[in-house]
Design a protein around this motif. Structure first.
Motif, PDB file in Angstrom:
ATOM      1  N   HIS A 190       0.730  -1.093   0.026  1.00  0.00           N
ATOM      2  CA  HIS A 190      -0.101   0.028  -0.055  1.00  0.00           C
ATOM      3  C   HIS A 190       1.052   1.370  -0.217  1.00  0.00           C
ATOM      4  N   VAL A 191       0.769   2.091  -0.833  1.00  0.00           N
ATOM      5  CA  VAL A 191       1.441   3.308  -1.183  1.00  0.00           C
ATOM      6  C   VAL A 191       0.749   4.720  -0.909  1.00  0.00           C
ATOM      7  N   ARG A 192       1.135   5.464  -0.003  1.00  0.00           N
ATOM      8  CA  ARG A 192       0.361   6.712   0.201  1.00  0.00           C
ATOM      9  C   ARG A 192       1.638   7.723   0.409  1.00  0.00           C
ATOM     10  N   ARG A 193       0.932   8.928   0.669  1.00  0.00           N
ATOM     11  CA  ARG A 193       1.869  10.156   0.810  1.00  0.00           C
ATOM     12  C   ARG A 193       2.645   9.899   2.128  1.00  0.00           C
ATOM     13  N   ALA A 194       3.784  10.571   2.328  1.00  0.00           N
ATOM     14  CA  ALA A 194       4.730  10.547   3.303  1.00  0.00           C
ATOM     15  C   ALA A 194       4.242  11.326   4.438  1.00  0.00           C
ATOM     16  N   ARG A 195       4.121  11.046   5.683  1.00  0.00           N
ATOM     17  CA  ARG A 195       3.793  11.836   6.790  1.00  0.00           C
ATOM     18  C   ARG A 195       4.950  11.970   7.784  1.00  0.00           C
ATOM     19  N   LEU A 232       6.029  20.284  -6.811  1.00  0.00           N
ATOM     20  CA  LEU A 232       6.923  19.627  -7.464  1.00  0.00           C
ATOM     21  C   LEU A 232       7.887  18.591  -6.767  1.00  0.00           C
ATOM     22  N   ASN A 233       7.596  18.705  -5.556  1.00  0.00           N
ATOM     23  CA  ASN A 233       8.351  17.665  -4.490  1.00  0.00           C
ATOM     24  C   ASN A 233       7.448  16.923  -3.798  1.00  0.00           C
ATOM     25  N   HIS A 234       7.686  15.765  -3.889  1.00  0.00           N
ATOM     26  CA  HIS A 234       6.793  14.881  -3.032  1.00  0.00           C
ATOM     27  C   HIS A 234       7.661  13.625  -2.337  1.00  0.00           C
ATOM     28  N   ALA A 235       6.864  13.103  -1.499  1.00  0.00           N
ATOM     29  CA  ALA A 235       7.388  11.772  -0.645  1.00  0.00           C
ATOM     30  C   ALA A 235       6.344  10.984  -0.502  1.00  0.00           C
ATOM     31  N   ALA A 236       6.622   9.801  -0.733  1.00  0.00           N
ATOM     32  CA  ALA A 236       5.550   8.647  -0.225  1.00  0.00           C
ATOM     33  C   ALA A 236       6.255   7.562   0.477  1.00  0.00           C
ATOM     34  N   VAL A 237       5.406   6.772   0.926  1.00  0.00           N
ATOM     35  CA  VAL A 237       5.852   5.593   1.743  1.00  0.00           C
ATOM     36  C   VAL A 237       5.181   4.366   1.461  1.00  0.00           C
ATOM     37  N   CYS A 238       5.605   3.250   1.366  1.00  0.00           N
ATOM     38  CA  CYS A 238       4.790   1.999   1.175  1.00  0.00           C
ATOM     39  C   CYS A 238       4.582   1.095   2.564  1.00  0.00           C
ATOM     40  N   GLU A 239       3.573   0.402   2.842  1.00  0.00           N
ATOM     41  CA  GLU A 239       3.109   0.181   4.059  1.00  0.00           C
ATOM     42  C   GLU A 239       2.963  -1.424   4.054  1.00  0.00           C
ATOM     43  N   SER A 240       3.253  -2.054   4.876  1.00  0.00           N
ATOM     44  CA  SER A 240       2.951  -3.688   5.387  1.00  0.00           C
ATOM     45  C   SER A 240       2.399  -3.567   6.496  1.00  0.00           C
ATOM     46  N   GLY A 241       1.128  -4.224   6.866  1.00  0.00           N
ATOM     47  CA  GLY A 241       0.659  -4.180   8.164  1.00  0.00           C
ATOM     48  C   GLY A 241       0.470  -2.873   8.931  1.00  0.00           C
ATOM     49  N   GLY A 242       0.350  -1.825   7.996  1.00  0.00           N
ATOM     50  CA  GLY A 242       0.303  -0.642   8.890  1.00  0.00           C
ATOM     51  C   GLY A 242       1.784   0.171   9.186  1.00  0.00           C
ATOM     52  N   ILE A 243       2.662  -0.417   8.766  1.00  0.00           N
ATOM     53  CA  ILE A 243       4.138   0.060   9.053  1.00  0.00           C
ATOM     54  C   ILE A 243       4.906   0.453   7.966  1.00  0.00           C
ATOM     55  N   ALA A 244       5.493   1.487   7.690  1.00  0.00           N
ATOM     56  CA  ALA A 244       6.272   2.132   6.715  1.00  0.00           C
ATOM     57  C   ALA A 244       7.562   1.054   6.485  1.00  0.00           C
ATOM     58  N   VAL A 245       7.594   0.318   5.249  1.00  0.00           N
ATOM     59  CA  VAL A 245       8.566  -0.293   4.983  1.00  0.00           C
ATOM     60  C   VAL A 245       9.553   0.309   3.735  1.00  0.00           C
ATOM     61  N   GLY A 246       9.209   1.304   3.171  1.00  0.00           N
ATOM     62  CA  GLY A 246       9.751   2.117   2.106  1.00  0.00           C
ATOM     63  C   GLY A 246       9.622   3.425   2.009  1.00  0.00           C
ATOM     64  N   PHE A 247      10.516   4.141   1.252  1.00  0.00           N
ATOM     65  CA  PHE A 247      10.184   5.393   1.121  1.00  0.00           C
ATOM     66  C   PHE A 247      10.792   5.937  -0.371  1.00  0.00           C
ATOM     67  N   THR A 311      -7.829   2.127  -5.154  1.00  0.00           N
ATOM     68  CA  THR A 311      -7.636   1.003  -4.350  1.00  0.00           C
ATOM     69  C   THR A 311      -7.226  -0.394  -5.072  1.00  0.00           C
ATOM     70  N   ASP A 312      -7.142  -0.050  -6.586  1.00  0.00           N
ATOM     71  CA  ASP A 312      -6.874  -1.150  -6.969  1.00  0.00           C
ATOM     72  C   ASP A 312      -5.474  -1.654  -6.647  1.00  0.00           C
ATOM     73  N   THR A 313      -5.635  -3.295  -6.577  1.00  0.00           N
ATOM     74  CA  THR A 313      -4.146  -3.866  -6.241  1.00  0.00           C
ATOM     75  C   THR A 313      -3.230  -3.622  -7.265  1.00  0.00           C
ATOM     76  N   GLN A 314      -3.608  -3.305  -8.411  1.00  0.00           N
ATOM     77  CA  GLN A 314      -2.388  -2.961  -9.454  1.00  0.00           C
ATOM     78  C   GLN A 314      -1.906  -1.726  -9.369  1.00  0.00           C
ATOM     79  N   VAL A 315      -2.402  -0.770  -8.302  1.00  0.00           N
ATOM     80  CA  VAL A 315      -1.796   0.485  -8.226  1.00  0.00           C
ATOM     81  C   VAL A 315      -1.179   0.462  -6.730  1.00  0.00           C
ATOM     82  N   SER A 316      -2.072  -0.024  -5.652  1.00  0.00           N
ATOM     83  CA  SER A 316      -1.704  -0.199  -4.233  1.00  0.00           C
ATOM     84  C   SER A 316      -2.427  -1.068  -3.767  1.00  0.00           C
ATOM     85  N   ALA A 317      -1.902  -2.076  -2.953  1.00  0.00           N
ATOM     86  CA  ALA A 317      -2.920  -2.725  -2.305  1.00  0.00           C
ATOM     87  C   ALA A 317      -3.586  -2.338  -0.994  1.00  0.00           C
ATOM     88  N   PRO A 318      -4.774  -2.820  -1.014  1.00  0.00           N
ATOM     89  CA  PRO A 318      -5.586  -2.183   0.257  1.00  0.00           C
ATOM     90  C   PRO A 318      -5.150  -2.899   1.444  1.00  0.00           C
TER      91      PRO A 318
END
Length: 1313
Positions: A190-195, A232-247, A311-318
């Protein structure tokens, strides 16, 4: 070691509670027997009867679970079509869609299980690990299907993982139909905006690199990147089990001009937007729509706090893996990604966005922040991967200095101020937990939604950074030859997010689209080749010939492709009956690529001349299963799908092997129309050419091999892709490796590197004065002036030329700080590692300048230090070092010398002076006009030859009989020979006052020698090239008469390696008399390649670091090589000369009596032109061969004699002593010895040795250890027979002859008589 491991060691538990440590790896051929033993009736009931070797040969992916003892616990084979004959392999997709609810299954995201076997107690654990590993390693795989015509109940292990497909027909087809989904085993992240709250979750990933990152980005770089997000500048994280595992951090502010100056971006429109009037994308990707239409028709979906992600799994897993998405929503999401719908932030105009970012960058600069935070092109460098983290190295200071001006350049325009709209954004920083690195691709759909108006995502990497999984989805951009940027550029196009790359047979209606695509790609190839473009009209020049020739070749290939497409559409075969097949690649009904193949009708020649059997079992493939790649074109945005497209062509064409031939420029008309060639080559494995037997065809008669084996064809490099290699990974090496010099050592090193099947070197450069020299190919008249080492000919360099960039010129400087080499012509070649293999060259002789009016002899001059010549070189003074020098001399002689009466002076003291004299005589120059002036011998040209019990010192010919024959031939031809002469003066003085060289004078041991001169051919003073010496010296590399290296080829600079006669070992080894010049240059080159592979190959285990102040054991002694040194050439009298000699290693601990031990076998006489001298050493193995013959010599055969025991040579010693061997030439042309000349005989020898050692060990265990085979041969046979070794020897011998029968048909096998 190849990259066979898919999943590192893990533990599994059997049904009865047994715990095993296992690895999931790709299946090896040696596993076949264990796999076959695991097949049981339930396996046959589901998958049918299988032939394991045949299955492994054709499986796209075969995976095995093995324990620490390499015992197979489980195995699975995967194909790209269903089991059995329920449907033709080319038509399974419509079959599934018509009968089952599988509309999402495509050729790109689906594999079929063809076999699963396992030990019963580990079945469930094994299949779970295999399925998880397969989904993990094949990132685009979504479905694993089990479709079989055998109606049977699945075994419990499979039944737990596979679910039945929903049948759409009643009654449906009579078959099993099950599917296993990715999301149940390896869900997308799951990919979302970084906080800011993510900072703590990400901290542990950055731990090891925190110091380096903090040094360049500041102590709070991560928090600042998250907080400083704007349009023009963005940051995102990917999650697994609600924990950020990538940036990931992305930016739209890029220095486009810098990228265009450094890389070939014309095919990508320079990363700028196209002209508004172009409706259809140049890449054939999608049609542009007005911005208002796009935003109104498809509004952003999903939670806006997560960046507007679907929410499409092709884009980011729910967050809930069980959550499903409707088909309609998935299609809309894919379409919205292609159209670039807006994300969380409404799009601004480029001008305002750039302005805001420039203002933000200015504020940061005023606050004293690092330039690396200002949105320039950054690079990711996960140089080392640990168990839980990716280590990211920030840009070097040099890279930062190069890019700090990026923020000052408006993003919407170039430096010239032209209103170009940017069409790319860059990844500034990326890290991900090691456990999730294979899912890095899940970031890409999200980041493209952040820049809805830009189509390219780019990333730059330091050249020494290994490729990581995210980069493997990008397309590498070729740098400009003049680029000095220490980074690699990778590009990903928005259209590559589509999962609908389809391959189908071409139709007649496709011709206009194919023609337009070919024309566009040809145009951009021309732009790239002609850079910088010259817009002004001017008269043609001779320098334009290469560019014009390349343009004509491209047009010819373009026409050839369209003609072959027409042949397929109209007749499906060539006029000669060869089947032709054409396929096109489509994305959203638009053609993006084409591939044309023909049946490979020349497989006997291919098999006998190339080592294709290193990769396939030839017996498991029918002749009609082999195809040749004739044409391949693919738009750059989809180059990442190259291997998939070729795999699909094999499936649709019912082929198993695809070959691609690359011909040299001299045979360019036979080349295929392939673009991009590097992309195709990187997906295939190179097949090494095989050494051929020189057959005595007249004597063999009907027992000779077929014409298909013995025929001679134009040389070409062969590359192979088989079904089982279609999913094999290759490791891309971006390190810039520069090899200086085209010596045997350099070519051998390059050959060993580029023929590594699991590696692909993107940046290998050879700097040579004249490119590939072919090392004096003795079959070419132009280079018969020089002797040959029989190492490399022009045929052997074909594959190197297809993958190695060549810079023609001379090295003039090495800048170790900037890491680049200066080449003549004001060119620079950057490097990460440089290898110096320049060897030694003949230098222009420097006259001693002594006063010849005074009595003086050589003994008074030899003690003087030699000086280098720095004056003007006369036009008729030629120093021969390579092929081009010889060609220039021959042309000059034809134009300026042949019709005159002047003298030709050949000066030197080596084998080359005699081959040069023979070449002059062959050109028709009278012997009376030739003066052979021999300089005093140096230690390097003095050889000690042992004959019987007598030791004779010869000057440059190793055999006194050969020297006598040559002397008589020179006398008969009228050539005047002057011995022990030193050049004293040219044209009467120390300097050359006039042109040309008219007279020379020499000092001798008696009276001076004065000669008039029409042409002076210099073959003396072999030494380090002055330019090379100056480059090495100015670079502060240790030079002690030669370039000093250690036992691992390293100089005092870790990034500078060297090998060959240029070098010597450091004095700490106390081995001044041992150097690379004592050994075979080809063998030294192979060892050099092994040392370099330790730096580049990630599959090799690094050597353990030695404790401080201790020298590693491997670096205590200098290496000793065993292969022979070889010399040959054509000598005066028309003699063909060959000398194969044991490496000359001085050993002070060995006395003369030890050296003299051995036997000489001599037949023939030099007078009759059939002299053959074979030297047997102390242990009756061949240590030397000297041939002098008036007939051509089968050199490749005689090279195989070295190191063979005389018993293996049909008991040569006893036969010779009995007077049964009168002519060794005839003896070694007999039928019995053909097997010894085979290129696989060495492997057969090793197999025989293993059988004998195994039999001896078994005999010792049985109580026969006291038997000595030397004293009792009969007991030896009894020992072998009793232990089963004799039967194994017979079986191995018969297998060797049977397997290589295409080369060895002269041997009778059981059942033939």
């Amino acid at each position: 070691m190849e990259p066979r491991i898919i999943q590192k060691m893990t533990t599994i538990t059997s049904a009865c509670g047994t715990v095993e440590t296992v690895a999931v790896r790709r299946t090896e051929s040696c596993d076949a027997q264990q796999i076959d033993d695991l097949i049981n009736p339930s396996t046959v009931a589901v998958f049918g009867r299988v032939h394991v070797i045949h299955l492994l040969e054709r499986a796209n992916l075969a995976v095995t679970v093995a324990n620490a003892e390499n015992e197979v616990l489980g195995h699975a084979s995967f194909f790209d079509y269903p089991v059995g004959d329920i449907v033709d392999q080319a038509h399974w997709e419509p079959f599934l869609h018509r009968n089952f609810s599988t509309e999402k299954c495509t050729t790109l995201n689906t594999l079929f299980l063809h076999l699963f076997v396992a030990q019963s107690s580990f079945a469930t654990a094994s299949v779970t690990e295999i399925i998880r590993a397969v989904f993990n390693v094949v990132t685009e795989l979504q479905y694993i299907c089990l479709v079989s015509p055998n109606i049977s109940r699945l075994e419990p292990a499979l039944d737990e993982l596979f679910v039945p497909m929903k049948c759409l027909r009643d009654p449906g087809p009579q078959c099993l139909a099950f599917v296993c989904h990715r999301h149940t085993h390896c869900p997308a992240l799951h990919v979302r905006r970084a906080r800011v709250e993510d900072h703590d979750d990400l901290t542990h990933i950055f731990t090891e690199q925190s110091k380096e990152l903090s040094a360049s980005w500041g102590p709070f770089y991560l928090a600042e990147l998250i907080q400083s997000q704007d349009h023009l500048n963005h940051a995102a994280v990917c999650e697994s089990g609600g924990i950020a595992v990538g940036f990931i951090s992305v930016s739209g502010d890029i220095d486009f001009d810098l990228l265009n100056e450094s890389f070939e971006l014309s095919v990508f429109d320079g990363l700028y937007k196209q002209q508004p009037h172009q409706d259809l994308s140049k890449h054939g990707l999608y049609k542009q729509q007005p911005q208002q239409d796009r935003t109104s028709k498809h509004a952003p979906r999903g939670d806006r706090s997560d960046g507007g992600i679907s929410t499409d799994t092709q884009v980011s897993a729910p967050r809930d893996p069980a959550e499903k998405v409707s088909d309609e929503e998935e299609e809309q999401t894919e379409e919205s990604l292609m159209r670039g719908d807006a994300s969380e932030h409404p799009p601004q105009s480029d001008q305002s966005a750039a302005g805001n970012h420039r203002q933000h960058a200015t504020e940061q600069a005023e606050q004293g922040k690092k330039p690396s935070e200002q949105g320039e092109v950054m690079h990711v460098s996960p140089s080392s991967w640990t168990e839980d983290e990716v280590l990211v190295s920030p840009p070097s200071e040099t890279a930062e200095q190069e890019n700090t001006h990026a923020a000052d350049v408006p993003s919407a325009s170039g430096r010239s101020g032209s209103p170009k709209q940017p069409n790319a954004f860059c990844i500034r920083l990326f890290v991900i937990d090691k456990s999730y690195e294979m899912r890095s691709v899940d970031f890409l759909p999200y980041v493209f939604t952040l820049f809805p108006d830009r189509d390219y995502c780019v990333i730059t990497l330091a050249t020494l950074t290994p490729e990581f999984p995210l980069i493997q989805n990008f397309v590498r951009v070729t740098p400009h030859p003049s680029s000095t940027l220490h980074q690699e550029l990778y590009i990903f196009h928005r259209a590559a997010l589509l999962k609908c790359v389809a391959v189908r047979p071409a139709l007649s209606a496709d011709r206009p689209a194919v023609s337009a695509m070919v024309e566009r790609l040809s145009m951009h190839q021309s732009l790239s080749a002609d850079r910088p473009a010259q817009s002004a009209d001017r008269p043609a020049q001779s320098a334009d010939r290469p560019a014009v020739s390349a343009m004509v070749e491209r047009l010819s290939m373009q026409q050839s492709l369209l003609e072959d497409l027409d042949v397929f559409c109209h007749a499906r075969r060539d006029p000669d009956g060869t089947p032709v097949q054409a396929f096109v690649a489509e994305v959203q009904s638009q053609i993006v690529g084409i591939l044309i193949i023909r049946n490979e009708e020349d497989m006997e020649y291919v098999r006998s001349h190339y080592n294709v059997e290193d990769f396939i079992y030839f017996s498991q493939h029918r002749y009609e299963d082999h195809a040749r790649l004739c044409h391949f074109l693919l738009l750059p945005a989809f180059q990442r799908h190259t291997k998939h497209i070729m795999k699909e062509a094999l499936r649709l064409a019912h082929k198993t092997c695809l070959y691609y031939r690359v011909y040299p420029p001299s045979c360019h008309t036979q080349n295929s129309g392939v673009y991009p060639a590097t992309c195709v080559l990187s997906c295939m494995v190179p097949a090494r050419p095989r050494r051929q037997i020189a057959y005595p065809l007249d004597e063999l008669g009907l027992n000779a091999p077929s014409r298909q084996v013995t025929q001679t064809q134009a040389p070409y490099a062969l590359n192979l892709l088989s079904r089982k290699l279609s999913m094999e990974p290759k490791v891309s090496i971006n390190a810039r490796l520069v090899v200086v010099g085209a010596s045997d050592t350099a070519l051998s090193c390059l050959e060993a590197l580029v023929f590594c099947p699991h590696l692909w070197f993107n940046n290998v450069t050879l700097i040579s004065t004249h490119g590939y020299l072919g090392n004096h190919d003795h079959n070419n008249d132009d280079i018969s002036f020089l002797s040959t080492s029989h190492g490399y000919s022009s045929r052997d360099c074909v594959h190197l030329a297809s993958v190695v960039r060549v810079v023609s010129g001379t090295m003039v400087a090495i800048d170790r700080e900037a890491k680049h080499i200066s080449v003549s012509g004001d060119r620079t070649v950057p490097y990460d590692h440089v290898v110096l293999c320049t060897g030694l060259q003949y230098q222009v002789p420097c006259p001693t300048g002594v006063d010849l009016n005074r009595p003086i002899t050589n003994s008074q001059l030899l003690a003087r230090p030699q000086r280098g010549y720095t004056g003007h070189v006369p036009s008729n003074l030629f120093t021969l070092n390579d092929r081009q020098d010889c060609t220039a001399l021959r042309l000059w002689l034809s134009s300026n010398f042949m019709e005159l009466d002047d003298n030709a002076i050949v000066y030197g003291n080596s084998l080359d002076v005699y081959t040069c004299v023979e070449a002059l005589l062959s050109l028709g120059i009278q012997g009376s006009r030739i003066h052979l002036v021999l300089s005093p011998p140096s230690p390097s040209t003095t050889t000690t030859t042992t004959t019987g019990n007598n030791s004779t010192t010869c000057r440059c010919l190793a055999d006194p009989e050969v020297e006598k024959a040559v002397a008589r031939a020179l006398e008969k031809a009228g050539v005047r020979v002057h011995r022990d002469c030193l050049l004293a003066r040219m044209n009467g003085g120390e300097q050359i006052p006039v042109e040309p060289l008219a007279s020379v004078a020499f000092t001798t041991d008696t009276q001076p020698l004065h000669l008039t001169c029409g042409v002076f051919i210099n073959l003396s003073s072999r030494a380090v090239d002055p330019h090379a010496f100056r480059s090495v010296s100015d670079a502060c590399l240790v030079f002690d008469g030669r370039l000093v290296i250690d036992s691992r080829f390293r100089t005092n600079d870790a990034s500078v390696h060297a090998a060959g006669p240029l070098t010597k070992f450091s004095r700490r080894y106390r081995a001044d008399s041992t150097a690379h010049s004592c050994f075979s240059s080809a063998e030294v080159g192979r060892e050099l390649a092994a040392a370099l592979l330790a730096l580049f190959d990630p599959t090799l285990e690094p050597e353990p670091a030695a404790p401080d102040l201790l020298v590693p054991d491997s670096d205590r002694l200098v290496p000793v090589y065993t292969r022979p040194r070889v010399q040959g050439g054509r000598l005066p009298g028309g003699y063909n000369y060959l000398r194969i000699a044991k490496p000359s290693i001085p050993d002070p601990t060995v006395g003369p009596s030890f050296i003299q031990q051995g036997t000489d076998v001599v037949t023939g006489r030099v007078e009759t032109g059939n002299y053959f001298h074979l030297r047997l050493g102390r242990y009756e193995t061949v240590e030397g061969v000297t041939c002098l013959s008036l007939k051509p010599l089968p050199v490749s055969n005689y090279l195989c004699l070295y190191g063979k025991h005389q018993r293996l040579l049909n008991h040569l010693s006893s036969r010779y002593d009995q007077g049964l061997v009168h002519d060794l030439y005839s003896f070694f042309r007999e039928t019995w010895c053909m097997a010894l000349y085979h290129d696989r005989f060495t492997d057969f020898e090793q197999e025989i040795k293993q059988i004998i050692e195994s039999a001896k060990a078994q005999g010792r265990r049985g109580g026969a250890g006291s038997m000595t085979t030397e004293d009792s041969p009969k007991l030896s046979l009894q020992l072998l027979d009793s232990s089963g070794g004799l039967a194994a020897l017979r079986s191995s011998t018969l297998n060797y002859l049977q397997y290589n029968r295409n080369h060895l048909p002269m041997y009778a096998l059981p059942g033939m008589l």
